[in-house]
Design a protein around this motif. Structure first.
Motif, PDB file in Angstrom:
ATOM      1  N   LYS A  77      46.777   1.244 -45.779  1.00  0.00           N
ATOM      2  CA  LYS A  77      48.060   1.951 -45.867  1.00  0.00           C
ATOM      3  C   LYS A  77      48.471   2.286 -47.296  1.00  0.00           C
ATOM      4  CE  LYS A  77      52.838   1.730 -44.151  1.00  0.00           C
ATOM      5  NZ  LYS A  77      52.741   2.991 -43.391  1.00  0.00           N
ATOM      6  N   THR A  78      48.592   1.277 -48.158  1.00  0.00           N
ATOM      7  CA  THR A  78      49.086   1.514 -49.511  1.00  0.00           C
ATOM      8  C   THR A  78      48.682   0.373 -50.431  1.00  0.00           C
ATOM      9  OG1 THR A  78      51.100   1.678 -50.876  1.00  0.00           O
ATOM     10  CG2 THR A  78      51.281   0.481 -48.805  1.00  0.00           C
ATOM     11  N   PRO A  79      48.357   0.668 -51.697  1.00  0.00           N
ATOM     12  CA  PRO A  79      48.061  -0.411 -52.649  1.00  0.00           C
ATOM     13  C   PRO A  79      49.273  -1.264 -52.987  1.00  0.00           C
ATOM     14  CG  PRO A  79      48.066   1.722 -53.741  1.00  0.00           C
ATOM     15  CD  PRO A  79      48.122   1.998 -52.269  1.00  0.00           C
ATOM     16  N   LEU A  80      50.461  -0.823 -52.591  1.00  0.00           N
ATOM     17  CA  LEU A  80      51.649  -1.651 -52.792  1.00  0.00           C
ATOM     18  C   LEU A  80      51.600  -2.916 -51.942  1.00  0.00           C
ATOM     19  CD1 LEU A  80      54.542   0.974 -53.005  1.00  0.00           C
ATOM     20  CD2 LEU A  80      53.371  -0.213 -54.861  1.00  0.00           C
ATOM     21  N   ALA A  81      50.631  -2.998 -51.030  1.00  0.00           N
ATOM     22  CA  ALA A  81      50.432  -4.234 -50.273  1.00  0.00           C
ATOM     23  C   ALA A  81      50.159  -5.405 -51.204  1.00  0.00           C
ATOM     24  CB  ALA A  81      49.271  -4.066 -49.290  1.00  0.00           C
ATOM     25  N   ILE A  82      49.500  -5.136 -52.335  1.00  0.00           N
ATOM     26  CA  ILE A  82      49.194  -6.210 -53.292  1.00  0.00           C
ATOM     27  C   ILE A  82      50.492  -6.770 -53.864  1.00  0.00           C
ATOM     28  CG2 ILE A  82      48.012  -6.753 -55.442  1.00  0.00           C
ATOM     29  CD1 ILE A  82      46.003  -4.571 -54.791  1.00  0.00           C
ATOM     30  N   ALA A  83      51.438  -5.889 -54.189  1.00  0.00           N
ATOM     31  CA  ALA A  83      52.722  -6.351 -54.719  1.00  0.00           C
ATOM     32  C   ALA A  83      53.503  -7.134 -53.665  1.00  0.00           C
ATOM     33  CB  ALA A  83      53.545  -5.156 -55.205  1.00  0.00           C
ATOM     34  N   TYR A 125      55.328  10.446 -54.406  1.00  0.00           N
ATOM     35  CA  TYR A 125      56.405  10.707 -53.457  1.00  0.00           C
ATOM     36  C   TYR A 125      56.523   9.578 -52.431  1.00  0.00           C
ATOM     37  CZ  TYR A 125      58.835  12.588 -49.427  1.00  0.00           C
ATOM     38  OH  TYR A 125      59.696  12.742 -48.370  1.00  0.00           O
ATOM     39  N   GLU A 126      55.384   9.162 -51.887  1.00  0.00           N
ATOM     40  CA  GLU A 126      55.395   8.152 -50.831  1.00  0.00           C
ATOM     41  C   GLU A 126      55.770   6.766 -51.337  1.00  0.00           C
ATOM     42  OE1 GLU A 126      55.073   8.501 -47.670  1.00  0.00           O
ATOM     43  OE2 GLU A 126      54.435  10.592 -47.554  1.00  0.00           O
ATOM     44  N   ASN A 127      55.407   6.432 -52.581  1.00  0.00           N
ATOM     45  CA  ASN A 127      55.522   5.050 -53.049  1.00  0.00           C
ATOM     46  C   ASN A 127      56.564   4.819 -54.129  1.00  0.00           C
ATOM     47  OD1 ASN A 127      53.064   3.614 -51.672  1.00  0.00           O
ATOM     48  ND2 ASN A 127      52.258   5.553 -52.431  1.00  0.00           N
ATOM     49  N   THR A 128      56.979   5.859 -54.845  1.00  0.00           N
ATOM     50  CA  THR A 128      57.970   5.650 -55.908  1.00  0.00           C
ATOM     51  C   THR A 128      59.164   6.598 -55.797  1.00  0.00           C
ATOM     52  OG1 THR A 128      56.760   7.139 -57.402  1.00  0.00           O
ATOM     53  CG2 THR A 128      56.234   4.788 -57.510  1.00  0.00           C
ATOM     54  N   LYS A 172      63.084   5.583 -55.406  1.00  0.00           N
ATOM     55  CA  LYS A 172      64.022   5.751 -56.513  1.00  0.00           C
ATOM     56  C   LYS A 172      64.999   6.888 -56.284  1.00  0.00           C
ATOM     57  CE  LYS A 172      60.849   3.958 -60.030  1.00  0.00           C
ATOM     58  NZ  LYS A 172      60.117   4.260 -61.274  1.00  0.00           N
ATOM     59  N   GLY A 173      64.515   7.996 -55.758  1.00  0.00           N
ATOM     60  CA  GLY A 173      65.351   9.173 -55.623  1.00  0.00           C
ATOM     61  C   GLY A 173      66.007   9.272 -54.262  1.00  0.00           C
ATOM     62  N   GLU A 174      66.376  10.502 -53.907  1.00  0.00           N
ATOM     63  CA  GLU A 174      66.976  10.753 -52.608  1.00  0.00           C
ATOM     64  C   GLU A 174      65.907  10.645 -51.527  1.00  0.00           C
ATOM     65  OE1 GLU A 174      70.079  11.146 -51.792  1.00  0.00           O
ATOM     66  OE2 GLU A 174      70.713  10.869 -53.875  1.00  0.00           O
ATOM     67  N   SER A 175      66.119   9.767 -50.589  1.00  0.00           N
ATOM     68  CA  SER A 175      65.118   9.526 -49.569  1.00  0.00           C
ATOM     69  C   SER A 175      65.291  10.486 -48.401  1.00  0.00           C
ATOM     70  CB  SER A 175      65.220   8.084 -49.068  1.00  0.00           C
ATOM     71  OG  SER A 175      64.373   7.882 -47.961  1.00  0.00           O
ATOM     72  N   ASP A 176      64.170  10.807 -47.744  1.00  0.00           N
ATOM     73  CA  ASP A 176      64.254  11.615 -46.532  1.00  0.00           C
ATOM     74  C   ASP A 176      64.621  10.760 -45.325  1.00  0.00           C
ATOM     75  OD1 ASP A 176      61.915  10.191 -46.567  1.00  0.00           O
ATOM     76  OD2 ASP A 176      60.721  11.731 -45.549  1.00  0.00           O
ATOM     77  N   LYS A 177      64.800   9.432 -45.556  1.00  0.00           N
ATOM     78  CA  LYS A 177      65.227   8.519 -44.499  1.00  0.00           C
ATOM     79  C   LYS A 177      66.436   7.734 -45.007  1.00  0.00           C
ATOM     80  CE  LYS A 177      60.404   8.087 -43.113  1.00  0.00           C
ATOM     81  NZ  LYS A 177      59.232   7.194 -43.023  1.00  0.00           N
ATOM     82  N   PRO A 178      67.581   8.386 -45.115  1.00  0.00           N
ATOM     83  CA  PRO A 178      68.760   7.737 -45.712  1.00  0.00           C
ATOM     84  C   PRO A 178      69.408   6.747 -44.756  1.00  0.00           C
ATOM     85  CG  PRO A 178      69.314   9.945 -44.974  1.00  0.00           C
ATOM     86  CD  PRO A 178      67.846   9.776 -44.709  1.00  0.00           C
ATOM     87  N   LEU A 228      63.747  -8.870 -47.086  1.00  0.00           N
ATOM     88  CA  LEU A 228      64.666  -8.524 -48.170  1.00  0.00           C
ATOM     89  C   LEU A 228      64.122  -7.366 -49.003  1.00  0.00           C
ATOM     90  CD1 LEU A 228      65.764 -12.073 -49.386  1.00  0.00           C
ATOM     91  CD2 LEU A 228      67.043 -10.484 -47.948  1.00  0.00           C
ATOM     92  N   THR A 229      62.810  -7.363 -49.235  1.00  0.00           N
ATOM     93  CA  THR A 229      62.200  -6.287 -50.011  1.00  0.00           C
ATOM     94  C   THR A 229      62.404  -4.944 -49.340  1.00  0.00           C
ATOM     95  OG1 THR A 229      60.520  -7.809 -50.869  1.00  0.00           O
ATOM     96  CG2 THR A 229      60.059  -5.450 -51.033  1.00  0.00           C
ATOM     97  N   PHE A 230      62.131  -4.879 -48.054  1.00  0.00           N
ATOM     98  CA  PHE A 230      62.295  -3.621 -47.334  1.00  0.00           C
ATOM     99  C   PHE A 230      63.770  -3.236 -47.202  1.00  0.00           C
ATOM    100  CE2 PHE A 230      58.147  -4.929 -45.213  1.00  0.00           C
ATOM    101  CZ  PHE A 230      57.397  -4.132 -46.063  1.00  0.00           C
ATOM    102  N   SER A 231      64.651  -4.223 -47.119  1.00  0.00           N
ATOM    103  CA  SER A 231      66.074  -3.931 -46.995  1.00  0.00           C
ATOM    104  C   SER A 231      66.631  -3.342 -48.283  1.00  0.00           C
ATOM    105  CB  SER A 231      66.844  -5.201 -46.622  1.00  0.00           C
ATOM    106  OG  SER A 231      66.453  -5.683 -45.355  1.00  0.00           O
ATOM    107  N   ILE A 232      66.163  -3.852 -49.428  1.00  0.00           N
ATOM    108  CA  ILE A 232      66.640  -3.343 -50.717  1.00  0.00           C
ATOM    109  C   ILE A 232      66.080  -1.956 -51.000  1.00  0.00           C
ATOM    110  CG2 ILE A 232      66.563  -3.737 -53.207  1.00  0.00           C
ATOM    111  CD1 ILE A 232      66.540  -6.753 -52.588  1.00  0.00           C
ATOM    112  N   ALA A 233      64.810  -1.732 -50.650  1.00  0.00           N
ATOM    113  CA  ALA A 233      64.165  -0.449 -50.935  1.00  0.00           C
ATOM    114  C   ALA A 233      64.768   0.670 -50.092  1.00  0.00           C
ATOM    115  CB  ALA A 233      62.665  -0.554 -50.672  1.00  0.00           C
ATOM    116  N   ARG A 234      64.661   1.884 -50.608  1.00  0.00           N
ATOM    117  CA  ARG A 234      65.100   3.048 -49.852  1.00  0.00           C
ATOM    118  C   ARG A 234      63.965   3.529 -48.958  1.00  0.00           C
ATOM    119  NH1 ARG A 234      68.480   6.691 -54.297  1.00  0.00           N
ATOM    120  NH2 ARG A 234      69.897   5.022 -54.947  1.00  0.00           N
ATOM    121  N   GLY A 235      64.261   4.591 -48.189  1.00  0.00           N
ATOM    122  CA  GLY A 235      63.238   5.124 -47.309  1.00  0.00           C
ATOM    123  C   GLY A 235      62.921   4.206 -46.158  1.00  0.00           C
TER     124      GLY A 235
END
Length: 367
Positions: free
Chosen positions: A140-146, A227-230, A234-240, A296-303
Motif C-alpha cells: 500500500k504505502t511506505p508510510l507503513a514503516i512509520a 498527493y496521496e501521502n503528504t 497537510k493541505g485541503e483534503s478531498d475527504k474532509p 490516534l494517528t489516523f484521527s489526527i491526520a487528514r484525509g
C-alpha cells in the motif's frame, strides 16, 4: 516470574476449548470466503487477495494470542475480530487494505516477540518482522514503516515506564534512569532491525521499477505519491472529515470488542497502582498500545476514510480477548478487579447504547 515462564506454565486446553476454537475458525472461513464470486460485477482477483488477507489476520490473532494467553483467550480474540462489522465489510471489498493490515500486524507481533529470548532468536524475528513490514510497504504505502515504528516506539516508552526504573537506583535521577533504560531498549533488534530490513525489501523492488520509468513518468509518479501521502494530509483534503470521525465507527462497527478493549487500559491502571501481575500487565498494555497508537494517528491526520481503521482492528481484538480473560479469571477468584472491570464495561455499554439511539446515527448521516 517472566513472560516465558508464564507461557510455558499455561494449562492444557480442554476438549471443549479446542472444539470452540475450531468452530470459531471454521465460521471465520465461512463469513470471509463464503459465496466468493457470487456477485459477478465485483468478481475480481483483488477481492480474493483481500479476503485471504483478512482470514490470515484472524489466524494470526488466534495463533499468537493462544501462544501467549491460552486457547480460550485466542478464540475470543479471533471471534471478536472475525465478527466485527467493520472488519467483514472491508475484508470483502476489492481493496488491498486487508492484506496491508495483515502484513503490518505480522510485523508488529514479530517485533514484539523479538524482545524475548536469546540474541539469535531476536535477530531472526527482527528480520522476519522487517520482511513483513517491507511487504506491507509494497502492498500500500511506505508510510507503513512509520506507522510500525510509532507502535513499537510507543510500546518501548510505556513498557520502560512500567518497569519503574527510578526505584532500581534511589541515588539516580528518575528522568536520567528512564532515558538510559529507554535508549538501551531502542537498541534491541526488535526495534531497529525491522525498519532497516523493510527499507531493503522495499528498495529491492522500487529501484528497478524507478529506473524503468521515463523522466515524465517519474515526475507523474512523484506527484501522485506526494498527493496521496503528504499533500492530502497537510493541505485541503478531498475527504474532509471531522477529527472524531473514527469514534462512532469504532464503537458501533467493532462492538462488542470495542467496549472491552476500551475497558482494558482501566484494568492496566489498577494493576500498576497495586503493583500486581507485572507480566500480565505488560501484555495488556501492549495490546492497548497496538490499536490506540494507529487510531490516534489516523484521527489526527487528514484525509480520513473508514477503511483506514483496519490496521487497528487486530490489536483491538487482542485487547478485547485479554479483557475478556481478565473478567473470567477474576470472577472465578472472586477478585475485586472483576467487579471494577464489569462496572466499567457496564457503564461503557450504557453510554454506547444511549449514543447509538440518538447521537451516533445523526453523526454518521451528517458526516
Amino acid at each position: 516470574m517472566s513472560e516465558v515462564s508464564l507461557s510455558s506454565a499455561r494449562p492444557r486446553a480442554s476438549g471443549g476449548e479446542k472444539a470452540a476454537a475450531a468452530l470459531v475458525l471454521l465460521l471465520s472461513c465461512v463469513v470471509l470466503i463464503g459465496a466468493l464470486g457470487g456477485r459477478s460485477l465485483e468478481n475480481k482477483d483483488i477481492t480474493r487477495t483481500a479476503e485471504i488477507g483478512s482470514l490470515a489476520s484472524v489466524f494470526l490473532v488466534f495463533a499468537w494470542t493462544t501462544h501467549r494467553r491460552g486457547i480460550a483467550t485466542g478464540t475470543a480474540a479471533a471471534g471478536f475480530l472475525a465478527t466485527g462489522q467493520l472488519f467483514l465489510e472491508i475484508g470483502r471489498q476489492s481493496r488491498v487494505d486487508s492484506l496491508f493490515a495483515f502484513f503490518l500486524a505480522a510485523s508488529v507481533v514479530l517485533a514484539h516477540e523479538a524482545e524475548r529470548g536469546k540474541l539469535a532468536r531476536s535477530l531472526g524475528l527482527g528480520v522476519a518482522s522487517g520482511v513483513a513490514l517491507g511487504l506491507a510497504a509494497l502492498t500500500k504505502t511506505p508510510l507503513a514503516i512509520a506507522l510500525h515504528m510509532s507502535v513499537v516506539g510507543a510500546w518501548a516508552a510505556l513498557d520502560t515506564a512500567l518497569e519503574r526504573p527510578w526505584r532500581a537506583r534511589p541515588g539516580s535521577p528518575a528522568a536520567f534512569e528512564y532515558a538510559k533504560r529507554l535508549a538501551l531498549r531502542l537498541l534491541g533488534p526488535g526495534v531497529w532491525l525491522p525498519p532497516i530490513v523493510a527499507g531493503l525489501v522495499y528498495g529491492a523492488w522500487f529501484l528497478p521499477f524507478w529506473r524503468s520509468l521515463t523522466e515524465s513518468e517519474q515526475a507523474e509518479w512523484w506527484h501522485q505519491f506526494r498527493y496521496e501521502n503528504t499533500d492530502r494530509i497537510k493541505g485541503e483534503s478531498d475527504k474532509p472529515k471531522p477529527f472524531y470521525f473514527y469514534v462512532p465507527r469504532l464503537l458501533v462497527q467493532c462492538a462488542p470488542g470495542s467496549l472491552l478493549a476500551l475497558a482494558l487500559p482501566h484494568a492496566v491502571f489498577l494493576r500498576v497502582r497495586r503493583d500486581e501481575a507485572k507480566d500480565e500487565t505488560r501484555f495488556s498494555a501492549f495490546a492497548s498500545v497496538w490499536w490506540i497508537v494507529p487510531f490516534l494517528t489516523f484521527s489526527i491526520a487528514r484525509g480520513k476514510d473508514v477503511r483506514y481503521l483496519l490496521p487497528c482492528l487486530p490489536g483491538l481484538a487482542v485487547a478485547a480477548g485479554e479483557a475478556w480473560r481478565i473478567v473470567e479469571e477474576s470472577a472465578q477468584r472472586g477478585a475485586r478487579g472483576a467487579h471494577v472491570l464489569r462496572r466499567f464495561t457496564a457503564r461503557a455499554a450504557f453510554v454506547f447504547c444511549a449514543s447509538a439511539v440518538g447521537v451516533i446515527p445523526v453523526l454518521a448521516w451528517v458526516f
